[in-house]
Every structure is written in structure tokens, then in C-alpha cells.
Design an enzyme around this catalytic site. Structure first.
Site, PDB file in Angstrom:
ATOM      1  N   SER A  95       0.678  -1.149  -0.011  1.00  0.00           N
ATOM      2  CA  SER A  95      -0.076  -0.013  -0.228  1.00  0.00           C
ATOM      3  C   SER A  95       0.781   1.365  -0.002  1.00  0.00           C
ATOM      4  O   SER A  95       1.806   1.369   0.745  1.00  0.00           O
ATOM      5  CB  SER A  95      -0.860  -0.036   1.261  1.00  0.00           C
ATOM      6  OG  SER A  95      -1.458   1.402   1.225  1.00  0.00           O
ATOM      7  N   GLY A 125      -3.846   3.905   0.534  1.00  0.00           N
ATOM      8  CA  GLY A 125      -4.744   4.127   1.821  1.00  0.00           C
ATOM      9  C   GLY A 125      -5.862   4.974   1.441  1.00  0.00           C
ATOM     10  O   GLY A 125      -5.682   5.943   0.938  1.00  0.00           O
ATOM     11  N   ASN A 182       8.630   8.645   4.896  1.00  0.00           N
ATOM     12  CA  ASN A 182       7.572   9.334   4.185  1.00  0.00           C
ATOM     13  C   ASN A 182       6.503   9.827   5.196  1.00  0.00           C
ATOM     14  O   ASN A 182       6.183   9.187   6.073  1.00  0.00           O
ATOM     15  CB  ASN A 182       6.924   8.474   3.188  1.00  0.00           C
ATOM     16  CG  ASN A 182       5.812   7.676   3.726  1.00  0.00           C
ATOM     17  OD1 ASN A 182       4.655   7.916   3.823  1.00  0.00           O
ATOM     18  ND2 ASN A 182       6.281   6.264   3.993  1.00  0.00           N
ATOM     19  N   ILE A 221       3.023  11.125   4.099  1.00  0.00           N
ATOM     20  CA  ILE A 221       2.293  11.704   2.734  1.00  0.00           C
ATOM     21  C   ILE A 221       0.856  12.287   3.574  1.00  0.00           C
ATOM     22  O   ILE A 221       0.247  12.836   2.865  1.00  0.00           O
ATOM     23  CB  ILE A 221       2.031  10.395   1.945  1.00  0.00           C
ATOM     24  CG1 ILE A 221       3.126   9.796   1.322  1.00  0.00           C
ATOM     25  CG2 ILE A 221       1.153  10.878   0.630  1.00  0.00           C
ATOM     26  CD1 ILE A 221       4.258  10.760   0.541  1.00  0.00           C
ATOM     27  N   LEU A 276      -1.918  10.335   4.060  1.00  0.00           N
ATOM     28  CA  LEU A 276      -3.080   9.698   3.569  1.00  0.00           C
ATOM     29  C   LEU A 276      -3.723  10.816   2.454  1.00  0.00           C
ATOM     30  O   LEU A 276      -4.871  10.497   2.289  1.00  0.00           O
ATOM     31  CB  LEU A 276      -3.714   9.303   4.766  1.00  0.00           C
ATOM     32  CG  LEU A 276      -3.503   8.120   5.533  1.00  0.00           C
ATOM     33  CD1 LEU A 276      -4.399   7.803   6.687  1.00  0.00           C
ATOM     34  CD2 LEU A 276      -3.475   6.886   4.639  1.00  0.00           C
ATOM     35  N   ASN A 317      -5.215  -0.483   7.809  1.00  0.00           N
ATOM     36  CA  ASN A 317      -4.012   0.067   8.141  1.00  0.00           C
ATOM     37  C   ASN A 317      -4.457   0.693   9.762  1.00  0.00           C
ATOM     38  O   ASN A 317      -5.063   1.822   9.815  1.00  0.00           O
ATOM     39  CB  ASN A 317      -3.718   1.455   7.170  1.00  0.00           C
ATOM     40  CG  ASN A 317      -2.644   2.162   7.730  1.00  0.00           C
ATOM     41  OD1 ASN A 317      -2.170   2.222   8.768  1.00  0.00           O
ATOM     42  ND2 ASN A 317      -2.404   3.316   6.981  1.00  0.00           N
ATOM     43  N   CYS A 376      -2.755   4.283  12.460  1.00  0.00           N
ATOM     44  CA  CYS A 376      -3.358   5.769  12.756  1.00  0.00           C
ATOM     45  C   CYS A 376      -4.223   5.976  14.042  1.00  0.00           C
ATOM     46  O   CYS A 376      -4.569   5.384  14.593  1.00  0.00           O
ATOM     47  CB  CYS A 376      -4.377   6.047  11.439  1.00  0.00           C
ATOM     48  SG  CYS A 376      -5.493   4.603  10.907  1.00  0.00           S
ATOM     49  N   LYS A 412      -3.098  -4.829   9.072  1.00  0.00           N
ATOM     50  CA  LYS A 412      -1.591  -4.489   8.776  1.00  0.00           C
ATOM     51  C   LYS A 412      -1.128  -3.825  10.207  1.00  0.00           C
ATOM     52  O   LYS A 412      -1.578  -2.825  10.544  1.00  0.00           O
ATOM     53  CB  LYS A 412      -1.578  -3.485   7.735  1.00  0.00           C
ATOM     54  CG  LYS A 412      -0.218  -2.993   7.406  1.00  0.00           C
ATOM     55  CD  LYS A 412      -0.024  -2.540   6.204  1.00  0.00           C
ATOM     56  CE  LYS A 412       1.143  -1.922   5.701  1.00  0.00           C
ATOM     57  NZ  LYS A 412       1.273  -1.070   4.516  1.00  0.00           N
ATOM     58  N   GLY A 465       8.603  -5.066   4.487  1.00  0.00           N
ATOM     59  CA  GLY A 465       9.656  -4.343   5.209  1.00  0.00           C
ATOM     60  C   GLY A 465      10.891  -4.546   4.661  1.00  0.00           C
ATOM     61  O   GLY A 465      11.351  -5.213   5.068  1.00  0.00           O
TER      62      GLY A 465
HETATM   63  C1  LIG Z   1       5.539   6.458   0.289  1.00  0.00           C
HETATM   64  C2  LIG Z   1       4.750   5.302   0.991  1.00  0.00           C
HETATM   65  C3  LIG Z   1       3.381   5.387   1.193  1.00  0.00           C
HETATM   66  C4  LIG Z   1       2.558   4.570   1.931  1.00  0.00           C
HETATM   67  N1  LIG Z   1       1.449   4.667   2.245  1.00  0.00           N
HETATM   68  C5  LIG Z   1       0.802   3.651   2.863  1.00  0.00           C
HETATM   69  C6  LIG Z   1      -0.618   3.713   3.195  1.00  0.00           C
HETATM   70  O1  LIG Z   1      -1.273   4.543   2.645  1.00  0.00           O
HETATM   71  N2  LIG Z   1      -1.107   2.684   3.861  1.00  0.00           N
HETATM   72  C7  LIG Z   1      -0.504   1.732   4.467  1.00  0.00           C
HETATM   73  O2  LIG Z   1      -0.978   0.954   5.179  1.00  0.00           O
HETATM   74  N3  LIG Z   1       0.893   1.771   4.357  1.00  0.00           N
HETATM   75  C8  LIG Z   1       1.575   2.435   3.633  1.00  0.00           C
HETATM   76  N4  LIG Z   1       3.029   2.532   3.432  1.00  0.00           N
HETATM   77  C9  LIG Z   1       3.720   1.675   4.253  1.00  0.00           C
HETATM   78  C10 LIG Z   1       4.191   0.517   3.183  1.00  0.00           C
HETATM   79  O3  LIG Z   1       2.986  -0.045   2.704  1.00  0.00           O
HETATM   80  C11 LIG Z   1       4.926  -0.596   3.985  1.00  0.00           C
HETATM   81  O4  LIG Z   1       4.301  -1.139   5.122  1.00  0.00           O
HETATM   82  C12 LIG Z   1       6.166  -0.099   4.394  1.00  0.00           C
HETATM   83  O5  LIG Z   1       6.592   0.898   3.596  1.00  0.00           O
HETATM   84  C13 LIG Z   1       7.293  -1.154   4.638  1.00  0.00           C
HETATM   85  O6  LIG Z   1       7.474  -1.724   3.540  1.00  0.00           O
HETATM   86  P1  LIG Z   1       8.865  -1.305   2.433  1.00  0.00           P
HETATM   87  O7  LIG Z   1      10.064  -1.491   3.203  1.00  0.00           O
HETATM   88  O8  LIG Z   1       8.640  -2.515   1.533  1.00  0.00           O
HETATM   89  O9  LIG Z   1       8.456  -0.114   1.801  1.00  0.00           O
HETATM   90  C14 LIG Z   1       3.570   3.485   2.660  1.00  0.00           C
HETATM   91  C15 LIG Z   1       5.040   3.454   2.379  1.00  0.00           C
HETATM   92  C16 LIG Z   1       5.533   4.277   1.699  1.00  0.00           C
HETATM   93  C17 LIG Z   1       6.932   4.346   1.410  1.00  0.00           C
END
Ligand SMILES: Cc1cc2nc3c(=O)[nH]c(=O)nc-3n(C[C@H](O)[C@H](O)[C@H](O)COP(=O)(O)O)c2cc1C
Ligand SMILES: Cc1cc2nc3c(=O)[nH]c(=O)nc-3n(C[C@H](O)[C@H](O)[C@H](O)COP(=O)(O)OP(=O)(O)OC[C@H]3O[C@@H](n4cnc5c(N)ncnc54)[C@H](O)[C@@H]3O)c2cc1C
Ligand SMILES: Cc1cc2nc3c(=O)[nH]c(=O)nc-3n(C[C@H](O)[C@H](O)[C@H](O)COP(=O)(O)OP(=O)(O)OC[C@H]3O[C@@H](n4cnc5c(N)ncnc54)[C@H](O)[C@@H]3O)c2cc1C
Ligand SMILES: Cc1cc2nc3c(=O)[nH]c(=O)nc-3n(C[C@H](O)[C@H](O)[C@H](O)COP(=O)(O)O)c2cc1C
Ligand code: FES
Ligand code: FES
Lengths: 266, 299, 299, 266
Positions: C49, C74, C97, C99, C101, C155, C158, C193, C271
Site C-alpha cells: 500500500s 490508503g 515518508n 504523505i 494519506l 491500516n 493511525c 496490517k 518491510g
Molecule cells: C510513500 C509510502 C506511502 C505509504 N502509504 C501507505 C498507506 O497509505 N497505507 C499503508 O498501510 N501503508 C503505507 N505505506 C507503508 C508500506 O505499505 C509498507 O508497510 C512499508 O513501507 C514497509 O515496507 P517496504 O520497506 O517494502 O516499503 C507507505 C509507504 C511508503 C514508502
């Protein structure tokens, strides 16, 4: 005393598939004090990954030829991994952080006249250094060199001419078909020192061969080099310990070379 | 340069302003301002526990007197063999360690090192780890009068054997209890080193500060694991280990920032510092001093 | 090779054994084995996500049909502007990050994407974030009958606006409550999650599994911060942000390992996965599937 | 449509202190579709740090000269940072991961006959591409080029010969002593399109100059390029947004080039 310095890359020579002999310029004071079996910690990935320096045995340390000149360190380096892959692509003038010389190397007592060296894998590097030092002292040298296949053997041209070299390969593609330890028996009566650098199962086999020995002589002392993943290389992190009869010892500071009879091997 | 930053105009050298050599800048800091025994360092950069041994190992390799202070390897009441091998694993921009507090025990440490430490200009802080509150207090009392010991750092990232293995540093009550017991046992400056493996670092920091800590250091390692895919099992003999190095810096900076806003005692920041720039991040986050650990191995 | 590993003997090719092409291996996995609506993926690699938009953005650049599933950005009950800029910062082997949401709200998402998603072979899982338990349940109900939606990921990293801002995912009770409410609102497969910013991930995982989650995904990002030393302030407009990328992998593997030993539902590990080897670490730790997030940006 | 590909390093030329013009071989299909103002995401540190690809404006895209041949991308790259420092040390044959062409570039309408380009900093790269495209269409080009000092100016030899070039430096070491925006007035009556690539304060000054304009003409449309730190480069992470009159837009996909009057600048 080890030093922290920036080593200048001189050249690299592909000695084996995925193994290069890398030559680095090093301070004269470093090159002058290396003993065979010692190693350096070498770093130099760009960025913060990979993070840690890697230990590499010193294959040859060449002293500076004149005042003000640098010395040269030669390493036999596996270039297929993350840590030193870039070394094979380095260019003259590239520099790398180095700490060394580190650890406790081999010691050949005053009265040693015939030494048996047992090398399997990259340990051949450290044993080339030891062979050269021994020959320089007029000690007779026999090297048992093992590898899985002929292709994985360091070409014999890198070994000192005056050493007797006997090869064993697991697949029989060169020399004896089997392990270096199969070849020991004839030498236990001959050698008055044995020094090995090989994977630990070879040491276990070596120990068993010594136990089996029924000859007349007092068995020669055996020194072997151990390897463990390292972080600090200088004895502070306690990441690299091995069990000895005197408790836990660090490979990086108390070793890498230990008397075989002090080690508690699996 | 990304245009999100306005360009910093290069200011011309202010003519007439005195040229200060770096030596003339006073970088000293007192990490125990409320303690009469104080803990004054000539500069705010310390060597972190477990990455500098007892100070003697690096003595020949680098100028240890240039450090603000040295924090010793973790010391326990009795000798410990430590964790099974392998004990370290490299990870992306970091490393895992599970040394398991191998050390000769506090008696042996007190026999061997104080005579050396007391000859040094650089202060030495002894890092302590205990199985029970009583052990922590007992060791603190043993250090109280030792020569060459400038302060104590409590490693509370260890399980309380008397409380079912709950980590001291993961519970505000336990953390406060061990801090108070040590506070009562010694007049030495007491630094409590916080673990980052918690939901709410601020509550724990407050509890510890209220219980009498002279300063806080944070962070200890993040609990992590690496698996050797070829051998299909964890790399570390201990299965899990502590993550350190640049990888953890953002977590450490965040925690220092949160804690600095919540407590009045000095904060020593650490976790991934590998450059002057990294150290400045921690100072800007609110730290009064920093420790360098893993990066000692990387340069 | 370090001698701590015994050399693996090179086994000669077993003559006579059938040569299997990679295509013939069945990699499919059901992530909701206890749910009649099931969540069968052709392979166990999902897009995480927030790193894959709504799937449509990458459609031209890579073969999205080769993925096991796509988890959407999200989505919230109402449109969100998100956090102030800057929103991303690179860190050692990772990134932060915040962002915040940013998204057009669930109604707009439901208007726009399900028609596209329902034409794809690759299942799409909608990631939801809510301010209250009620919002989560309401959105789950809205998704229940949507075409092209294969499952829901909650998620819970939050804040619960109704409970003083405590994060849903940091408290076992709250996490269970939101899971149960969503479970009651939809028959779709529900993945919860988990956030890694907790003292005890196992207790939260158990609570969520007991409350009816079909599967768990972990980890979300670690709370971190970076400071711009030149400008003397946090890099991110939101001050803190979520740390992701290879740097966090050891923490993620550890948590998957701990949780896999404690719950019976499938676990989706993520992760820091950036290679096949990384993914295998998670499978060996006990994951049934993996998600790739930040690494999508890095290759 | 952007592509993901492995670019082969051809050569690099130090065009400015800490700035090199880097030439990369790219698939013909990529080089053929680049429009001025578009960029690529370029990676290639060894190991996992630095992790993210970096955006670089495309200074020149040269189409393949014959079927089966590759195209060439030229980038003007700051080599002092963590991301691309290594590019300056790359060797012929080294390869780097690239995604591109990305984003929305400049557009010069059919009826444009006279374009004013305003470049400060590395934006000169993208505007060289635009100037060449305009000149190829017989559009008259004037470039206002700004820099802190003469030494930080891209040597004029890199600029198209047929463009009129006017220089401004903050310290007066070359050309006008001051900002490029001081020089606008004369050109607002002349140009029928204005395209800028500069730090945001220049855009604010530009907007003010347009507001102050009291001449007789309809003001020319102004397009400006924005920069934000980027992670994905393709519009999925929402890390690079800017405020516009139509809400938040991504610099990487909706931009980097935006009509000035749609941007909400600080
Ligand atoms: C730019 C960005 C935006 C993300 N937005 C969301 C989100 O909207 N909802 C969510 O559950 N996780 C979000 N995540 C978390 C990722 O889904 C993931 O759990 C986290 O980055 C760890 O995995 P990775 O190391 O492979 O990125 C976001 C991560 C990044 C880097
Ligand atoms: C005291 C000591 C001395 C050492 N001396 C040397 C030396 O002289 N020369 C040397 O090359 N290494 C030596 N090593 C090992 C060296 O430190 C590294 O561990 C090794 O080079 C792999 O590191 P890497 O980061 O490049 O590979 P990694 O990325 O860590 O490993 C990549 C993969 O390659 C495999 N691998 C690692 N090394 C080898 C190898 N030599 N042959 C085949 N596969 C391998 C690993 O198992 C792994 O699967 C020594 C280690 C110690 C402790
Ligand atoms: C759409 C877009 C297009 C871009 N096009 C280009 C381009 O064509 N050429 C280009 O060089 N960059 C361009 N950039 C910026 C580029 O992506 C990198 O941010 C920049 O090169 C620095 O990255 P780095 O990792 O090397 O430096 P970092 O290690 O991230 O930064 C190192 C230090 O250098 C400073 N710095 C960064 N860039 C510069 C610079 N150009 N001059 C002086 N100091 C600097 C930083 O502020 C920092 O203090 C563009 C950015 C965007 C968003
Ligand atoms: C090998 C090693 C051993 C450590 N031993 C201890 C210890 O005994 N006591 C302690 O409080 N912290 C110990 N730590 C944690 C460090 O002091 C420090 O808190 C942590 O590594 C984060 O800082 P860094 O990223 O700069 O290393 C150890 C860390 C490492 C890497
Ligand atoms: S590597 Fe640190 S003690 Fe040996
Ligand atoms: S960089 Fe990800 S949306 Fe622009």
C-alpha cells in the site's frame, strides 16, 4: 601495532574465477611488520551499505624499497560477494579504508627445519606468505593444497618455486582424488611444524589423523587459522569468539591462528 | 539543488571578526548538572558501550584522549559467557549483534581497569546490566568509590529475571524502580540508557528522569533478526539480535526529539551516527551529547 | 567463505529427475483459508500500500498482472489533502515518508477504480484508514459488494480520534475492536496490517487474529525523523514520518518470526524486501506471502 | 510511455565545477520520444545506499542514427552529492538503472514565433533541449541565463549558436550585475512564449514582473519547471506534490512543467 590508513589501489589480477589478487599501496610501517597469518580489515563500498569492513588475509607484504617509499600489500580476494565485488572493478588511484595488520599470525620456532602447510580455499593466501618466510629461513616447505576441482586451485605459478606442492581435489580432476587430510600420514614423521588454513572440518580430520598416529616421533605442533564474521577486527565487540581450552578467545585479536590443541572444535 | 530549499547565499567572510581556531571553542558539557559530583566532558562525543571494549583495546589505534568520554562494555554482577556464535550479522546499512553481555563480571573489571582509567584524561563511564533491581544497586554501590569511574550508564534493555523476564526498559514502573535503586546506592552521575523497542518512549523517559536519573542516553539497539537463506535458519546463534548502525538513525533522532521535549535532564543521543552531519542532527533534535557505536567499526 | 559455515557440497545434477520449468510450479496461496470468499493469489508477491497507487499508474511501465495482488493506496472515509511538503526524505538504505494519506476519499475511489480493477486478473486489496472504529466499519460495508475488490487491508497505524489519538494498532483492545467491527461489516477477506512501533507485537497480533482477521500483514513503517542540518529543522513538513526500505528489514523479519509462532492465520511479511533472497527470509520466518513497497522505487 | 531500462555509460565531461555532462546509451524508443523538460530517474550506487533513484532533466536526446542502433541521452549532473558523485567516476560500459522519459515537459504552441527562456542553475540543461527544438522549428530564441558567478555558468559553447544569450550574475562577474528577472522588461513585448527553469524565487519575481507589465500586448503564457524530492517518479507515492489552483499535483507526473498562473507559489 595496527594502523588505520587509506590504501591506494594498484592493480588486481584475476587469479581464479571470482578471486583476484589485489595489490594495495600501504604505509611502509605497516608493510614492514606483517607476519604471515595476519589480516587487514578493508572497506570501501560507496555509501553506507555494505557498512562493515571485511577481513582479508595478507598474501604478501612487500617492504618499501627505499626511504619515503610505500610498501605493498597483496590480498587474495573473493570478488563474487557484496563486500569486495567492487575491488575487481577498482582503478589505479582509487582508495580504500584499511586497518591492519591485525591479529596473531603463525609462528615458526627457531628450531623448525621442515614445515608442512595445509591450504584449502582462500587460506592459500596466508600460507603463501608463510611459505616464503619459511623458505627465506631455509626451512623446507611442503604444501598440501586442496580444492573442490582443478579449476578452483590457485595456479601453481603463484606458489614459491622452492616449496614442494601436493594437490588434492574432491573430484579428482587434479592430483589426489580426495581430501588433503588423506595425504597427511607420510608427513607426520617428516614435519616439525604443521600450519593449516582451511575450513574447520579439515582441522577435525587433521586432529583425528594426529590421534591415529602411531609413529615414533613426538608429534609436531599444529597451528590453524580460524574465521568468524567480524565487526570490529580489533577485539572490542566480542563478535568473533571461538571456544578454547582457556575459555572464549577472539579470532581477530587472539587469533586468527591458534594451536590446534587449544581449540574446542565442534 | 532541489528548489524546495532556497539557495543559501554565500556570506562573504566578515572582515575583522576574530579567527577562532577550533581548539579555542569551548565544547565542554556537564551531563549531570544537578549532581554535585558532575560529569563534565571536554567535548560531547562519547564512545558507545559494547563498541569500545574497556577503552584499552583502541588505545594504540586511535587517540582515545580526544573523546569526550568512553562508555565501557556492559558489565554484570557475575561473569557471563555470552551468547552462542554467530554473534554478528551485517544488514542493510547496519548490523545485528547478540553478544549476550560476555564479560568477566564486575569484580574482575574493578580489579583490572580502574588503575588504567584513572591515569587517563578521558572520563570512563561504566555500563551496567543486571538480572534484578538488587544486582543493579549492588554494582552501583561497588562503583561508587572506585577510582577512574566518572559515571554509570544503566543498560535497561535486559530482562528482569525476578519479574518474569519483562525488560526493565519496556515498563515505566520497572525502569523507575531500577533507576531509584541505583540512585540510592551511589552518588555517581547516573545515565539511564533507554531501549527503543517500546510503544511510548516518552512515558518511560519521564519515569526514569523523575526517579533520579542525571541524564538519559538513547537509543539502544532495535530488536531484529536475519535469516540465512542457504542454511534456512537464523544467522545469529541467539536467533534475534540488536540492530544498530546508520539504518536506525531516523528512529533514534525521532526518539531524542520526542524525549528532549518532555524531560529536563541532558540527553545523550546515539543510534547510527557516522558523520559530523549525523551528530548535528541529534544536537538539533535536542541532545546535549552523542555517542558513536557501530560506525567505529566502519571507518 | 567464512569457515563458520561448513562448505555445502556441490551435488551433481540428479540425472533422470524431471526438469521443471518455473511456470509449472504452483505458487498460489490462499490468504483467507477460513473465509468462504477466500483470497487466492497466483503467487505470493503483493505490491504494498502507498507504493503502487491504485495500480493504474504502473500499468504501462511494468507487467502488473505478474503480481500476486495489488494493495491500493490508503483510502479514508472523506477526501484528505495529506501532509505538508516536503513529504519524503532519503535515509541510510531507507526512506522516510509522511504523505498523510492524501486520497480522494472512498466514494471517489469506488466511482473510479472498480470498473478498471474488475477487468484485471490480478486481485486488488483496498487499504483503509479511519479516524474512528465506525469509519472503518462504514468503509468496509461500502466495499463489501464492490466489484473488483478482492479484500480489505486495515491500516491501524493511525490515531483513533475518538480515543484521544491513541493509535489503533498500538493497543490490543483498540486493535481488536476495529477488527471485530470490520469483520461484522463485511464478508470480504480482512487483512490487518500491524504497526511495528509497539513494545509487544505478539499480544496485538493475537488480539487481532482472535477478533476475526483472516490474515495479518506486517510491518507498517517505523516512526522516524530526519533533520536538515543546514536549515536546522526537520526535513519533513510533518516533522516525523514512517521509515521503510531495506534498513527496516531485520525488525520486520523478527516481528514476522515472533507473530508466526503465535497465531494461526496467514502472515504477509513486508518491510525492506528488495530481492528474492529478502523475500525468502520472510518465508523462512513464517510468512505465507510478502509485499514489496519501497524497493519498487529503487530498481 | 516511460520505460525501465539499463543505460550504458558512454562518457562524462566536466562542464562546470562539480557538474558533468553525462552521456548514456538508451533504447531508441526512449530517445525518440523525449520532449524538452522531461526527466529520467537514474540510480546506481553500489549496495543499498543511497537507495532511491534521482531525477535528472534531459539535456539532449539524440535519436538512433540507423535501425537497430541506440539513442543517446545527455544529462547535466551535479556530481558533488551522494546520488551521482559516482557518475563522474563511471567508466565506459558501466551500467545504471534508468526509468524514463518521465513527466510533462514544455509545450510550444503552433503559433509561437519568439520564445524567451530563463535558466538559472542546472535548469539550463532542459532549456538547451528546448532551445534546440525551438530553433529547429525556426522559432527565435533568447535565453536569459543566471548564475551566482561567472564560474558557475555553463560555458556558452554548450548553448545553441543561433540563440541569443544574455547573462546575469549575482556578483557582476559576467554580464548584468543582478538577477535574470531584472532583464525581463524588454522581452515581455517581444516574446510570445516564456519558459523558465530556475529556483522558485525567480518565478515569484517573474510573476511580479508580469503583474507590473503595462504594455499593450496580451502577456505571453509562461511555463515553469518545479522540483521536489522524489521517490517513485511516476505519480504513485504522492511525495512530490505542489499546490495548484486545481489542487495538489505531482511534479513527477503532472509536472515538472506547469503554467505559472496555475501554481500557488509561497
Ligand atoms: C510513500 C509510502 C506511502 C505509504 N502509504 C501507505 C498507506 O497509505 N497505507 C499503508 O498501510 N501503508 C503505507 N505505506 C507503508 C508500506 O505499505 C509498507 O508497510 C512499508 O513501507 C514497509 O515496507 P517496504 O520497506 O517494502 O516499503 C507507505 C509507504 C511508503 C514508502
Ligand atoms: C580472519 C579472516 C580472514 C579472511 N581472509 C580472506 C581472504 O584472504 N580472502 C577472501 O576472499 N576472504 C577472506 N575472508 C572472508 C572475507 O572476510 C569475506 O567474508 C568474504 O570475502 C565474503 O565477503 P563479501 O562481503 O564479499 O561476500 P558476502 O556478500 O558477504 O557473501 C556473498 C556470498 O558469497 C559466499 N562467499 C563468501 N566468500 C566466499 C568465497 N571466498 N568463495 C566462495 N563463496 C564465498 C557467501 O557465502 C555468500 O553466499 C576472511 C575472513 C576472516 C574472518
Ligand atoms: C524534476 C527534477 C529534475 C532535476 N534535474 C536535475 C538535473 O538536470 N541536474 C542535476 O544535477 N540535478 C537535477 N535535479 C536534482 C537531483 O535530482 C538531485 O537532487 C541532485 O543531483 C542532488 O542529489 P545527490 O543525491 O547527488 O545529492 P545529495 O547527497 O542529496 O545532496 C548533497 C548536497 O549537495 C547539495 N546539492 C544538491 N544538488 C546540488 C546542485 N545541483 N548544486 C549544488 N549543490 C547541490 C544538497 O543540497 C546537499 O547539501 C532534479 C530534480 C528534480 C526534482
Ligand atoms: C557489538 C555491540 C555490542 C553492544 N554492547 C552493548 C552493551 O554491552 N551495553 C549497552 O548498553 N549497549 C550495547 N550496544 C549498543 C550500543 O551501545 C548502541 O546503543 C547501539 O549500537 C546504537 O548505536 P550505534 O548505531 O551508533 O551503534 C552494543 C552494540 C553493538 C553493535
Ligand atoms: S571482530 Fe570484534 S572482537 Fe573480533
Ligand atoms: S515522486 Fe512519487 S508521486 Fe512524484
Amino acid at each position: 601495532m595496527p594502523q588505520q590508513f587509506t590504501a591506494r589501489f594498484l592493480d588486481a589480477e584475476e587469479a581464479l574465477p571470482a578471486n583476484a589478487i589485489v595489490r594495495l599501496a600501504a604505509p611502509a610501517a605497516v608493510a614492514a611488520v606483517v607476519t604471515p597469518g595476519q589480516f587487514v580489515m578493508l572497506g570501501g563500498g560507496q555509501g553506507l551499505d555494505p557498512l562493515l569492513l571485511r577481513p582479508y588475509g595478507i598474501m604478501r607484504a612487500t617492504r618499501a624499497t627505499h626511504a619515503g617509499a610505500e610498501g605493498v600489500l597483496e590480498l587474495l580476494v573473493f570478488t563474487g560477494g557484496r563486500g569486495a565485488g567492487w575491488l575487481a572493478h577498482a582503478r589505479e588511484g582509487d582508495t580504500f579504508p584499511v586497518v591492519g595488520p591485525l591479529g596473531t599470525g603463525y609462528e615458526l620456532g627457531e628450531r623448525v627445519r621442515r614445515v608442512l602447510l595445509i591450504a584449502v580455499g582462500h587460506g592459500i593466501g596466508a600460507l603463501v606468505a608463510l611459505a616464503e618466510a619459511a623458505l627465506a629461513r631455509d626451512i623446507a616447505v611442503t604444501m598440501l593444497v586442496g580444492a573442490p576441482t582443478a579449476a578452483a586451485l590457485l595456479p601453481l605459478t603463484y606458489l614459491p618455486e622452492d616449496a614442494e606442492v601436493i594437490v588434492a581435489t574432491s573430484d579428482g580432476s587434479r592430483g589426489h582424488h580426495g581430501s588433503v587430510t588423506d595425504l597427511l600420514d607420510g608427513y607426520l614423521d617428516w614435519a616439525d611444524a604443521i600450519c593449516a588454513y582451511a575450513p574447520e572440518p579439515v582441522y577435525v580430520a587433521l586432529r583425528e589423523a594426529l590421534h591415529r598416529y602411531r609413529g615414533a616421533r613426538t608429534l609436531p605442533p599444529v597451528q590453524v587459522a580460524m574465521e568468524r564474521s567480524m565487526a570490529c577486527g580489533v577485539g572490542v565487540c566480542l563478535g568473533c569468539v571461538v571456544e578454547t581450552t582457556a575459555g572464549l578467545k577472539t579470532v581477530c585479536r587472539d587469533g586468527p591462528v591458534f594451536p590446534l590443541d587449544r581449540l574446542v572444535l565442534a | 539543488m532541489s528548489q524546495t530549499t532556497a539557495p543559501t547565499p554565500q556570506s562573504p567572510p566578515a572582515s575583522g571578526s576574530p579567527v577562532r581556531s577550533p581548539q579555542s571553542i569551548d565544547l565542554s558539557v556537564d551531563l549531570a548538572p544537578h549532581n554535585p559530583r558532575e560529569l563534565v566532558l571536554r567535548n560531547p562525543v562519547l564512545a558507545a558501550s559494547g563498541t569500545f571494549g574497556y577503552g584499552v583495546e583502541y588505545a594504540g589505534l586511535i587517540d582515545i584522549q580526544a573523546l569526550g568520554a568512553i562508555v565501557s562494555k556492559g558489565v554484570t554482577r557475575r561473569q557471563r559467557r555470552g551468547a552462542p556464535m554467530p554473534r554478528i550479522a551485517e544488514t542493510p546499512a547496519g548490523m545485528l549483534n547478540a553478544i549476550g553481555l560476555q564479560n568477566p563480571g564486575i569484580r574482575a573489571v574493578l580489579d583490572k581497569y580502574p588503575p588504567i582509567w584513572s591515569r587517563w584524561d578521558v572520563p570512563v563511564i561504566v555500563n551496567l546490566a543486571g538480572d534484578t533491581v538488587g544486582e543493579f544497586a549492588e554494582m552501583a554501590a561497588m562503583l561508587d568509590e572506585a577510582t577512574g569511574v566518572a559515571g554509570i550508564e544503566l543498560n535497561v534493555s535486559c530482562p528482569n529475571v525476578a519479574a518474569g523476564g519483562m525488560f526493565f526498559g519496556c515498563d515505566p514502573g520497572l525502569a523507575a524502580e531500577v533507576t531509584a535503586a541505583v540512585r540510592a546506592a551511589t552518588t555517581l552521575p547516573v545515565i539511564v540508557k533507554l531501549t527503543p523497542n517500546v510503544t511510548d518512549i516518552v512515558t518511560i523517559a519521564r519515569a526514569v528522569a523523575d526517579a533520579g536519573a542525571d541524564a538519559l542516553s538513547l537509543i539502544n539497539t532495535l530488536l531484529g533478526m536475519a535469516i540465512d537463506v542457504r542454511r534456512r535458519r537464523p544467522v545469529l546463534g541467539n536467533l534475534t539480535g540488536g540492530l544498530s548502525g546508520p539504518a536506525v538513525k531516523p528512529v533514534a533522532v525521532r526518539m531524542v526529539y520526542q524525549v528532549a521535549a518532555a524531560v529536563d535532564v541532558p540527553i545523550i543521543g546515539l543510534g547510527g551516527i557516522a558523520s559530523l552531519n549525523d551528530a548535528l542532527e541529534f544536537f538539533l533534535a535536542g541532545a546535549s551529547a552523542v555517542q558513536v557505536g557501530t560506525a567505529t567499526f566502519a571507518d
